[in-house]
Design a protein around this motif. Structure first.
Motif, PDB file in Angstrom:
ATOM      1  N   ALA A 129       0.831  -1.201   0.000  1.00 27.88           N
ATOM      2  CA  ALA A 129       0.000   0.000   0.000  1.00 27.88           C
ATOM      3  C   ALA A 129       0.865   1.250   0.000  1.00 27.88           C
ATOM      4  CB  ALA A 129      -0.922  -0.004   1.202  1.00 27.88           C
ATOM      5  N   LEU A 130       0.504   2.210  -0.836  1.00 31.11           N
ATOM      6  CA  LEU A 130       1.153   3.516  -0.866  1.00 31.11           C
ATOM      7  C   LEU A 130       0.322   4.565  -0.146  1.00 31.11           C
ATOM      8  CD1 LEU A 130       2.242   3.603  -4.632  1.00 31.11           C
ATOM      9  CD2 LEU A 130       3.723   3.184  -2.645  1.00 31.11           C
ATOM     10  N   ALA A 131      -0.990   4.408  -0.185  1.00 33.12           N
ATOM     11  CA  ALA A 131      -1.867   5.440   0.390  1.00 33.12           C
ATOM     12  C   ALA A 131      -3.228   4.842   0.701  1.00 33.12           C
ATOM     13  CB  ALA A 131      -2.018   6.608  -0.590  1.00 33.12           C
ATOM     14  N   GLU A 132      -3.927   5.484   1.644  1.00 37.96           N
ATOM     15  CA  GLU A 132      -5.267   5.017   2.009  1.00 37.96           C
ATOM     16  C   GLU A 132      -6.056   6.161   2.628  1.00 37.96           C
ATOM     17  OE1 GLU A 132      -6.067   1.047   3.944  1.00 37.96           O
ATOM     18  OE2 GLU A 132      -6.550   2.350   5.644  1.00 37.96           O
ATOM     19  N   VAL A 133      -7.321   6.269   2.241  1.00 37.47           N
ATOM     20  CA  VAL A 133      -8.254   7.200   2.886  1.00 37.47           C
ATOM     21  C   VAL A 133      -9.522   6.417   3.201  1.00 37.47           C
ATOM     22  CG1 VAL A 133      -7.359   9.309   1.808  1.00 37.47           C
ATOM     23  CG2 VAL A 133      -9.153   7.988   0.658  1.00 37.47           C
ATOM     24  N   SER A 134     -10.255   6.876   4.218  1.00 41.60           N
ATOM     25  CA  SER A 134     -11.405   6.105   4.688  1.00 41.60           C
ATOM     26  C   SER A 134     -12.643   6.965   4.861  1.00 41.60           C
ATOM     27  CB  SER A 134     -11.064   5.424   6.015  1.00 41.60           C
ATOM     28  OG  SER A 134      -9.973   4.541   5.864  1.00 41.60           O
ATOM     29  N   SER A 135     -13.782   6.295   4.797  1.00 42.53           N
ATOM     30  CA  SER A 135     -15.076   6.952   4.994  1.00 42.53           C
ATOM     31  C   SER A 135     -15.264   7.319   6.456  1.00 42.53           C
ATOM     32  CB  SER A 135     -16.197   6.003   4.587  1.00 42.53           C
ATOM     33  OG  SER A 135     -16.302   4.940   5.537  1.00 42.53           O
ATOM     34  N   PRO A 136     -16.252   8.146   6.777  1.00 44.22           N
ATOM     35  CA  PRO A 136     -16.655   8.311   8.176  1.00 44.22           C
ATOM     36  C   PRO A 136     -17.109   6.955   8.722  1.00 44.22           C
ATOM     37  CG  PRO A 136     -17.634  10.022   6.805  1.00 44.22           C
ATOM     38  CD  PRO A 136     -17.029   9.003   5.878  1.00 44.22           C
ATOM     39  N   PRO A 137     -17.096   6.765  10.036  1.00 43.36           N
ATOM     40  CA  PRO A 137     -17.532   5.485  10.608  1.00 43.36           C
ATOM     41  C   PRO A 137     -19.018   5.255  10.389  1.00 43.36           C
ATOM     42  CG  PRO A 137     -17.190   7.092  12.346  1.00 43.36           C
ATOM     43  CD  PRO A 137     -16.676   7.721  11.084  1.00 43.36           C
ATOM     44  N   VAL A 138     -19.416   4.007  10.497  1.00 39.62           N
ATOM     45  CA  VAL A 138     -20.820   3.646  10.309  1.00 39.62           C
ATOM     46  C   VAL A 138     -21.727   4.496  11.192  1.00 39.62           C
ATOM     47  CG1 VAL A 138     -22.522   1.829  10.774  1.00 39.62           C
ATOM     48  CG2 VAL A 138     -20.444   1.292   9.493  1.00 39.62           C
ATOM     49  N   SER A 139     -21.324   4.733  12.423  1.00 38.35           N
ATOM     50  CA  SER A 139     -22.167   5.514  13.340  1.00 38.35           C
ATOM     51  C   SER A 139     -22.455   6.909  12.808  1.00 38.35           C
ATOM     52  CB  SER A 139     -21.511   5.601  14.716  1.00 38.35           C
ATOM     53  OG  SER A 139     -20.235   6.230  14.619  1.00 38.35           O
TER      54      SER A 139
END
Length: 682
Positions: A491-501
């Motif tokens: 992996a070079l990079a990663e972004v994530s969504s807001p949490p399920v809550s």
């Protein structure tokens, strides 16, 4: 901001002869039509408006930019050629003044323009044709069309009459969505709304433009009556919608696929209905038989619990599985909290490719990922941004001696996490155009909205392509490869969504269908059921049974409730809400993520909890649902006597947008009765 279809570059004159162009008719033949035609000819009129539900009913696509039509006058003469230059969809309450002004009818403001149009939509002619009044409100989705005058047809000739027995142009509904009826009166003054009529006729060889259909002279009364009955069964608002879904939404077109088979449930689960029905008693003397019998509810079903004691105060068909519309999102929310957990985030990653100049963009199911610059919010607060992902890639490559001197020349796109079809068979394609739902793919940006800042913005036909192109823009010269082998690079990079809550409110308050389908698919994957739409049913079923809820005889065809194949019993929804209210099994976040009557989301529209029902504003917190064959409400009522009720209301079968009012009236009756609500025979 209003979503729009971009204007195309100047196009050459079409090869199609004028005589073969579709016919555009404005209003009924008579003085109003002639005034509108005159306004087109002198350049004052360059826009027109229609209800989006018309396209759903006739199964037609929206007007195409660049398409041309012949304009006819009251004598049936073709007098001009016009060309569509822009098409937009927006809620009626957001129609801009510029559009209203350019309809060329001399309105002084949008309010005056709207009153003129609503007089037609609510006119006696419309009501008589439908057999019921049409509900139009701020959230009703309309199609705003702009056109230009290409040329006058100075040697205009009357259009020839149809051959004996011909009925004119195809299609059952006219500009306002009403069946053509012989002897119909003219359009009310001040309303540029196309309507059926019986004067100017069009031969079958001359197609008539949607929304301006000529009824012809030969349509039988029997066909007209059938069309009226069809509209009663089909007219709806939202999801959109739809599209015109409730909510601000455009209504789904009729679904035709047969119900899906229901898998055999786990026999160990038991119905989670709290107690035996409490019969009417001296202290429970408040009956709601009148509101429950309102024909606007179609086939009515309802369950009411005392939230504190669990007593069943009222039960009408509570154990009968029925279509849920968007109330299905409550089951999806519960399954997501149970299976994924409140802290789960969907991630989008970039990996090293098979060579130094290649990177792999891998979708992880985060449909909230935004192409807007960091610092600018899309409709999803806290969403990840592509520019952040690209910046991480550049930083990681610069720090790697093997990659630092090699520019990115190829981007392999991996969107394999979700499998199978991207669109359920019973979802109307118009829901994409109306902005209620996108194709469900594992990689997309802004849920594939044309405008990331507008909730009801049109969606495209290739979400993966839109996302890939937006990401590639950060790497000039790089090509996009959607078929290359991705390999197992680091992996070079990663972004994530807001949490399920934090995704529950964006899903439940405005009724976001795409978010619901995203979570449902992730639940199916996480639970091990699979990665296709067909795997959603066993995944949600398993999650609910794990919560102790009995799903026997029920069908969870999708996560959003858009499918007419869904079948869930009201008592299951009530039991789920009871657990959420008590914050059992981690379901507590659902309660705070619901719309509030008169204050937020789909319960804040101007046609909800009006008149005598206003007393319940701020007291009802519930999820709404709207598809053509089901209008629903499920949530909590803080009653007048201080008690707290859990109320589920399903109105199915012969229902329409107008069904929202009797649903609100019944909920308000529950508010007034409180714990005195009697379960008298219905």
């Amino acid at each position: 901001m209003t979503p729009s279809v971009p204007e195309p570059p100047e196009t050459p004159e079409p090869a199609q002869p004028d005589a073969e162009l579709p016919v555009a008719e404005f209003a009924f033949p008579g003085p109003l039509r002639d005034r509108l035609v005159a306004a087109i000819l002198d350049g004052r009129k360059t826009t027109t408006t229609a209800l989006a539900v018309e396209y759903d009913i006739e199964g037609e696509a929206l007007p195409e930019v660049g398409s041309r039509q012949r304009v006819v006058d009251s004598a049936g003469r073709a007098v001009a050629v016009i060309e569509t230059v822009r098409v937009r969809l927006c809620p009626l309450g957001e129609v801009p003044w510029e559009h209203a002004r350019d309809e060329g009818e001399g309105h002084e403001d949008v309010a005056q323009w709207r009153r003129g149009h609503e007089r037609f939509w609510r006119s006696e002619e419309m009501t008589a044709a439908l057999g019921a009044p049409l509900t139009v409100d701020d959230g009703t989705v309309v199609v705003l069309e702009e056109f230009r005058l290409v040329r006058r047809l100075d040697a205009a000739e009357p259009l020839p009459p149809p051959p004996p027995g011909a009925s004119g142009a195809s299609g059952a509904f006219g500009a306002a969505g009403v069946p053509g009826a012989a002897g119909a009166a003219g359009t009310p003054a001040g309303s540029d709304t196309r309507a059926p009529h019986v004067d100017a006729t069009v031969p079958p060889s001359a197609p008539v433009r949607a929304r301006r259909r000529d009824r012809g002279r030969g349509r039988a009364a029997m066909v007209i009556a059938a069309a009226a009955a069809a509209l009663l069964a089909l007219a709806a608002g939202s999801a959109v919608g739809a599209v015109v879904r409730p909510s601000a939404s455009p209504a789904p077109a009729p679904r035709t696929s047969s119900p899906a088979a229901t898998p055999t449930p786990t026999p160990a689960a038991t119905r989670a209905t709290p107690a035996a029905v409490v019969p009417a008693s001296p202290i429970r003397d408040c009956t709601v038989d009148g509101p429950l019998a309102d024909p606007g509810l179609g086939t009515a079903a309802s369950v009411v619990l005392n939230a504190e004691t669990g007593e069943v105060l009222l039960d009408r068909r509570g154990d009968v599985p029925a279509q849920t519309a968007s109330v299905m999102k409550l089951a999806t929310a519960a399954a997501a909290l149970r299976v994924l957990g409140p802290d789960y985030r969907a991630s989008t990653t970039v990996l090293r490719g098979p060579d130094a100049g290649t990177i792999v963009l891998r979708g992880g199911g985060d449909l909230t990922l935004s192409r807007l610059p960091s610092g600018q919010e899309s409709v999803y607060p806290g969403a990840a941004h592509l520019d952040d992902l690209a910046a991480q890639v550049r930083q990681a490559r610069a720090a790697d001696p093997e990659l630092a001197q090699t520019p990115v020349s190829r981007i392999i796109v991996d969107s394999s996490l979700f499998g199978g079809t991207t669109w359920e068979d019973t979802w109307p394609a118009t829901e994409r155009q109306a902005g209620w739902l996108s194709h469900i793919t594992t990689l997309q940006v802004d849920a594939d909205r044309a405008d990331p800042t507008v909730f009801l913005s049109p969606r495209g036909e290739d979400p993966v392509g839109r996302a890939a192109e937006a990401f590639a823009a950060f790497f000039p010269g790089a090509t996009i490869d959607r078929d290359g082998a991705t390999g197992d690079g680091s992996a070079l990079a990663e972004v994530s969504s807001p949490p399920v809550s934090e995704l529950l409110a964006p899903m439940l308050v405005p009724s976001d269908n795409t978010l619901a389908e995203m979570l449902a698919r992730l639940v199916a994957i996480e639970s091990g059921e699979g990665n296709t739409l067909a795997d959603v049913d066993p995944a949600i079923r398993s999650a609910l049974e794990d919560l102790g809820l009995d799903t026997e005889g029920m069908t969870f065809a999708d996560g959003s409730g858009m499918s007419r194949n869904n079948a869930v019993a009201p008592e299951l929804v009530a039991a789920l809400l009871q657990r959420a209210d008590a914050d059992e099994d981690g379901l507590g976040p659902i309660v705070g993520a619901l719309p509030v009557a008169g204050e937020s989301g789909t319960l804040a529209y101007s046609n909800r909890f009006t008149g005598d029902n206003q007393v319940a504003r701020g007291k009802v917190r519930a999820k709404t649902g709207s598809i053509t064959t089901a209008y629903t409400l499920a949530g909590f009522v803080d009653a007048e006597d201080g008690s707290r009720l859990i109320a589920v209301i399903f109105a199915t079968d012969r229902v329409s947008e107008a069904s929202r009012q009797p649903i609100d009236t019944l909920a308000t009756a529950y508010y007034r009765c409180g714990n005195r609500l009697a379960n008298s025979p219905g």
